[in-house]
Motif scaffolding. Structure first.
Motif, PDB file in Angstrom:
ATOM      1  N   GLN A 123       0.850  -1.192   0.000  1.00  0.00           N
ATOM      2  CA  GLN A 123       0.000   0.000   0.000  1.00  0.00           C
ATOM      3  C   GLN A 123       0.890   1.247   0.000  1.00  0.00           C
ATOM      4  O   GLN A 123       1.343   1.696   1.054  1.00  0.00           O
ATOM      5  CB  GLN A 123      -0.920   0.028   1.219  1.00  0.00           C
ATOM      6  CG  GLN A 123      -1.881  -1.146   1.297  1.00  0.00           C
ATOM      7  CD  GLN A 123      -2.868  -0.994   2.437  1.00  0.00           C
ATOM      8  OE1 GLN A 123      -3.701  -0.081   2.440  1.00  0.00           O
ATOM      9  NE2 GLN A 123      -2.784  -1.894   3.413  1.00  0.00           N
ATOM     10  N   PRO A 124       1.155   1.812  -1.164  1.00  0.00           N
ATOM     11  CA  PRO A 124       2.025   2.986  -1.249  1.00  0.00           C
ATOM     12  C   PRO A 124       1.579   4.151  -0.373  1.00  0.00           C
ATOM     13  O   PRO A 124       2.401   4.977   0.040  1.00  0.00           O
ATOM     14  CB  PRO A 124       1.955   3.361  -2.739  1.00  0.00           C
ATOM     15  CG  PRO A 124       1.629   2.080  -3.424  1.00  0.00           C
ATOM     16  CD  PRO A 124       0.726   1.342  -2.491  1.00  0.00           C
ATOM     17  N   SER A 125       0.275   4.203  -0.054  1.00  0.00           N
ATOM     18  CA  SER A 125      -0.215   5.302   0.782  1.00  0.00           C
ATOM     19  C   SER A 125       0.392   5.257   2.190  1.00  0.00           C
ATOM     20  O   SER A 125       0.368   6.251   2.915  1.00  0.00           O
ATOM     21  CB  SER A 125      -1.736   5.257   0.881  1.00  0.00           C
ATOM     22  OG  SER A 125      -2.186   4.026   1.405  1.00  0.00           O
ATOM     23  N   ALA A 126       0.958   4.099   2.562  1.00  0.00           N
ATOM     24  CA  ALA A 126       1.589   4.001   3.876  1.00  0.00           C
ATOM     25  C   ALA A 126       2.852   4.852   3.962  1.00  0.00           C
ATOM     26  O   ALA A 126       3.299   5.181   5.070  1.00  0.00           O
ATOM     27  CB  ALA A 126       1.923   2.543   4.199  1.00  0.00           C
ATOM     28  N   TRP A 127       3.417   5.220   2.794  1.00  0.00           N
ATOM     29  CA  TRP A 127       4.586   6.092   2.809  1.00  0.00           C
ATOM     30  C   TRP A 127       4.247   7.447   3.437  1.00  0.00           C
ATOM     31  O   TRP A 127       5.094   8.067   4.091  1.00  0.00           O
ATOM     32  CB  TRP A 127       5.124   6.302   1.386  1.00  0.00           C
ATOM     33  CG  TRP A 127       5.916   5.135   0.884  1.00  0.00           C
ATOM     34  CD1 TRP A 127       5.476   4.097   0.131  1.00  0.00           C
ATOM     35  CD2 TRP A 127       7.309   4.893   1.118  1.00  0.00           C
ATOM     36  NE1 TRP A 127       6.485   3.204  -0.142  1.00  0.00           N
ATOM     37  CE2 TRP A 127       7.637   3.675   0.454  1.00  0.00           C
ATOM     38  CE3 TRP A 127       8.314   5.570   1.797  1.00  0.00           C
ATOM     39  CZ2 TRP A 127       8.914   3.134   0.473  1.00  0.00           C
ATOM     40  CZ3 TRP A 127       9.592   5.035   1.810  1.00  0.00           C
ATOM     41  CH2 TRP A 127       9.884   3.836   1.158  1.00  0.00           C
ATOM     42  N   PHE A 128       3.029   7.909   3.216  1.00  0.00           N
ATOM     43  CA  PHE A 128       2.620   9.183   3.813  1.00  0.00           C
ATOM     44  C   PHE A 128       2.700   9.091   5.336  1.00  0.00           C
ATOM     45  O   PHE A 128       3.236   9.984   6.000  1.00  0.00           O
ATOM     46  CB  PHE A 128       1.190   9.542   3.382  1.00  0.00           C
ATOM     47  CG  PHE A 128       0.685  10.836   3.969  1.00  0.00           C
ATOM     48  CD1 PHE A 128       0.812  12.020   3.264  1.00  0.00           C
ATOM     49  CD2 PHE A 128       0.088  10.875   5.227  1.00  0.00           C
ATOM     50  CE1 PHE A 128       0.360  13.226   3.811  1.00  0.00           C
ATOM     51  CE2 PHE A 128      -0.370  12.070   5.780  1.00  0.00           C
ATOM     52  CZ  PHE A 128      -0.238  13.244   5.061  1.00  0.00           C
ATOM     53  N   ALA A 129       2.154   8.020   5.893  1.00  0.00           N
ATOM     54  CA  ALA A 129       2.168   7.849   7.346  1.00  0.00           C
ATOM     55  C   ALA A 129       3.595   7.787   7.877  1.00  0.00           C
ATOM     56  O   ALA A 129       3.923   8.414   8.892  1.00  0.00           O
ATOM     57  CB  ALA A 129       1.399   6.592   7.740  1.00  0.00           C
ATOM     58  N   CYS A 130       4.452   7.033   7.171  1.00  0.00           N
ATOM     59  CA  CYS A 130       5.846   6.928   7.611  1.00  0.00           C
ATOM     60  C   CYS A 130       6.538   8.284   7.596  1.00  0.00           C
ATOM     61  O   CYS A 130       7.268   8.638   8.539  1.00  0.00           O
ATOM     62  CB  CYS A 130       6.601   5.946   6.720  1.00  0.00           C
ATOM     63  SG  CYS A 130       6.066   4.226   6.894  1.00  0.00           S
ATOM     64  N   GLY A 131       6.314   9.052   6.532  1.00  0.00           N
ATOM     65  CA  GLY A 131       6.933  10.372   6.435  1.00  0.00           C
ATOM     66  C   GLY A 131       6.426  11.322   7.506  1.00  0.00           C
ATOM     67  O   GLY A 131       7.202  12.073   8.113  1.00  0.00           O
ATOM     68  N   TRP A 132       5.102  11.289   7.729  1.00  0.00           N
ATOM     69  CA  TRP A 132       4.522  12.185   8.742  1.00  0.00           C
ATOM     70  C   TRP A 132       5.085  11.842  10.117  1.00  0.00           C
ATOM     71  O   TRP A 132       5.449  12.740  10.897  1.00  0.00           O
ATOM     72  CB  TRP A 132       3.006  12.050   8.742  1.00  0.00           C
ATOM     73  CG  TRP A 132       2.308  13.048   9.622  1.00  0.00           C
ATOM     74  CD1 TRP A 132       1.821  14.259   9.260  1.00  0.00           C
ATOM     75  CD2 TRP A 132       2.049  12.906  11.033  1.00  0.00           C
ATOM     76  NE1 TRP A 132       1.268  14.887  10.343  1.00  0.00           N
ATOM     77  CE2 TRP A 132       1.406  14.081  11.456  1.00  0.00           C
ATOM     78  CE3 TRP A 132       2.305  11.905  11.967  1.00  0.00           C
ATOM     79  CZ2 TRP A 132       0.999  14.283  12.769  1.00  0.00           C
ATOM     80  CZ3 TRP A 132       1.923  12.112  13.285  1.00  0.00           C
ATOM     81  CH2 TRP A 132       1.267  13.274  13.672  1.00  0.00           C
ATOM     82  N   ILE A 133       5.173  10.560  10.418  1.00  0.00           N
ATOM     83  CA  ILE A 133       5.671  10.144  11.731  1.00  0.00           C
ATOM     84  C   ILE A 133       7.142  10.523  11.897  1.00  0.00           C
ATOM     85  O   ILE A 133       7.559  11.008  12.959  1.00  0.00           O
ATOM     86  CB  ILE A 133       5.478   8.621  11.916  1.00  0.00           C
ATOM     87  CG1 ILE A 133       3.990   8.302  12.052  1.00  0.00           C
ATOM     88  CG2 ILE A 133       6.249   8.119  13.136  1.00  0.00           C
ATOM     89  CD1 ILE A 133       3.683   6.817  12.116  1.00  0.00           C
ATOM     90  N   THR A 134       7.929  10.341  10.846  1.00  0.00           N
ATOM     91  CA  THR A 134       9.348  10.702  10.928  1.00  0.00           C
ATOM     92  C   THR A 134       9.510  12.188  11.211  1.00  0.00           C
ATOM     93  O   THR A 134      10.332  12.590  12.054  1.00  0.00           O
ATOM     94  CB  THR A 134      10.064  10.343   9.620  1.00  0.00           C
ATOM     95  OG1 THR A 134       9.979   8.927   9.415  1.00  0.00           O
ATOM     96  CG2 THR A 134      11.528  10.764   9.659  1.00  0.00           C
ATOM     97  N   SER A 135       8.725  13.010  10.516  1.00  0.00           N
ATOM     98  CA  SER A 135       8.787  14.454  10.742  1.00  0.00           C
ATOM     99  C   SER A 135       8.374  14.809  12.164  1.00  0.00           C
ATOM    100  O   SER A 135       9.004  15.641  12.827  1.00  0.00           O
ATOM    101  CB  SER A 135       7.865  15.163   9.742  1.00  0.00           C
ATOM    102  OG  SER A 135       7.834  16.550   9.983  1.00  0.00           O
TER     103      SER A 135
END
Length: 551
Positions: free
Chosen positions: A515-527
């Motif tokens: 699910q490529p949309s999970a990249w958004f969650a990973c990026g938001w959490i990292t920030s």
């Protein structure tokens, strides 16, 4: 008269087995109809008094109960009555009489119980125990709750007898600890009934929603409370009092998760009950660290036994945080549609808290605090490598046998080590907390430099320090403690959010390939973690400059 009894809930699947085992020998059966009294402002409850009139067959008995020396002890005063009428003059000259004399409001029936009781006495090597199995209802106004409980009351002998008998029945029938008495359940039910009546008669908007909130409050999670330590206590007495407070939090939240009142009707246990149950366990383990080296701890195997269940409950909480807290924030930030993995194989919380492992552990620990073994070898074993005994005499004792007497949570306590002159309680606890503070500050000021594992350990140390302060709070000056407590709580909140985010990111990383949309969650959490890292560094600096509580 003092009574000592162990009370356990009997779940529906165990009731036939209980009756079958009870009736293997002759039993006494009696119908009990009890009326419980209080004032409109609940003066008796506030005075820790329960007052009832009970019809026992054809007889009426007036009973007053007050707390005893420990959680399984009650002061009970019984007087036969010619009928269903109260006579408060029976308590003149007693502690209860002084409290009753101050009441200016009219006493009235607030709730009632109607049960069928089966009675049988059993004898063990430790003493004679009466087993009483109650089935019936608890009623306040128009609402009712089921009663299905079994009590093991000490008739003669040593208190160990109720544990010997009670633990055997618990193991055989899957019984569940419930810290609430009939009086406590009834008082809460009466308050709920009054609230529901006000909502109904008030013709308010969203009555259904208000009803739901009132009902949910009845089974609200039990949060932590402050144990009332004082410097006249021995260190052993203080540990027992703290232990009982932690156990009360654990048992009450576990009982709701076990659906003691609601199984088959509704689900009262929620994510917050799991959280507060874990808090209670964590506080208990923090207490063992706080008192380690100062007084004997429970056996190592007893302390270690709760760790696997604590870890399993953590998986349940992590999923709850993800669904109920983080996902709404991510969606508000623009998270594209995402399907969470449902491959969690965690055992449901209600199965964990009703397991023999957990319920047996509770009984073992309660027995240890109330009736410990006469000898405790290796009484000062460390729970962590860093927690060595604080004094030379403690180190010497770690290789000896320590003579112990029963530990209770009231002024009736006796120090377990008669030959050893203990340091004052306040001095001993402040010394340990000061040591913890210095380590938290030393590591916290290097927060941006340490790795993830070290940050995780630091979070646990900060949380342990906060719980330790709660235990010792009544011994410390409130003015100095207030600012320190506030800044420490800020540190803990930041580190807690970072931990939740780190756990959630691991979940989303697994989803990125499908699910490529999970990249958004990973990026938001990292920030977000980068922001929180800077905040944590600043929070530790502020804490290091805050006036310490020990001066």
């Amino acid at each position: 008269m003092s009574e000592q009894e162990l009370k356990l809930h009997v779940p529906a699947h165990s009731r036939a087995g209980i009756v079958k085992e009870l009736t293997q020998q002759p039993v006494t059966r009696v119908r009990l109809h009890a009326l419980y009294f209080d004032t409109p402002s609940r003066a008796l409850v506030k005075g820790r008094i329960a007052l009832r009139l009970r019809q026992e067959g054809r007889k009426w008995v007036q009973t007053l109960k007050m707390p005893g020396d420990h959680p399984l002890s009650r002061i009970e005063l019984n007087h036969p009555r010619p009928g269903p009428s109260l006579d408060l003059t029976l308590y003149h000259g007693t502690e209860a009489g002084d409290a009753l004399a101050k009441i200016t409001e009219q006493l009235e029936v607030c709730y009632e119980t109607d049960v069928k009781r089966m009675l049988r006495k059993v004898r063990s090597r430790q003493g004679l125990v009466e087993i009483a199995y109650d089935q019936g209802i608890l009623r306040a106004g128009s609402i009712e709750l089921p009663i299905s409980e079994i009590e093991f009351e000490l008739i003669s002998g040593r208190i160990e007898a109720i544990f010997v008998v009670g633990k055997r029945w618990q193991k055989a029938h899957g019984l569940i600890m419930d810290a609430r008495s009939k009086a406590e359940r009834g008082d809460n039910l009466a308050m709920l009934n009054q609230t529901l009546d006000r909502i109904k008669s008030g013709k308010v908007e969203d009555a259904e929603g208000l009803n739901a909130k009132a009902i949910a409050k009845f089974w609200s999670p039990r949060s932590s409370q402050l144990p009332s330590l004082n410097n006249q206590m021995t260190i052993a007495q203080a540990l027992v009092l703290v232990t009982h407070e932690c156990l009360d939090q654990i048992i009450r939240n576990a009982a709701v998760l076990a659906e003691v009142d609601t199984l088959g009707i509704m689900q009262a246990g929620k994510a917050e009950h799991v959280h507060q149950l874990r808090v209670g366990i964590r506080r208990l383990r923090s207490a063992w660290s706080l008192f380690n080296g100062l007084t004997p701890l429970p056996p190592r195997e007893m302390r270690e036994a709760i760790k696997p269940l604590f870890a399993k409950l953590g998986g349940t909480r992590d999923l709850d945080v993800l669904n109920e807290t983080l996902l709404p924030i991510l969606r508000a930030a623009g998270q594209p549609p995402l399907i969470l993995a449902q491959d969690y194989d965690d055992v449901p919380a209600n199965e964990l808290v009703t397991s023999q492992t957990f319920q047996g552990w509770l009984l073992d620990l309660i027995e240890y605090t109330i009736a410990p073994p006469k000898e405790l070898p290796n009484a000062y074993e460390s729970t962590e490598a860093e927690e060595n005994p604080l004094t030379t005499h403690s180190t010497a004792l770690s290789k000896t046998t320590v003579q112990v007497v029963p530990l209770h949570a009231a002024s009736n306590l006796v120090a377990p080590i008669q030959a050893l002159k203990e340091p004052a309680l306040k001095h001993a606890l402040i010394g340990r907390l000061k040591k913890w503070h210095k380590r938290v500050i030393r590591e916290g000021l290097k927060f941006e430099e340490i790795d993830i594992e070290a940050r995780h350990e630091l979070r646990k140390r900060a949380k342990r320090l906060r719980y330790g302060l709660q235990f010792a709070e009544t011994l410390l000056p409130e003015v100095r403690l207030r600012s320190y407590r506030k800044e420490l709580a800020n540190v803990q909140d930041i580190l807690g959010e970072m931990n939740d985010l780190a756990v959630a990111r691991e979940h989303f990383v697994i989803l990125r390939d499908t699910q490529p949309s999970a990249w958004f969650a990973c990026g938001w959490i990292t920030s977000r973690l980068e922001i929180l890292t800077h905040r944590a560094t600043s929070a530790f600096k502020t804490l290091s400059k805050t006036e310490p509580f020990w001066r």
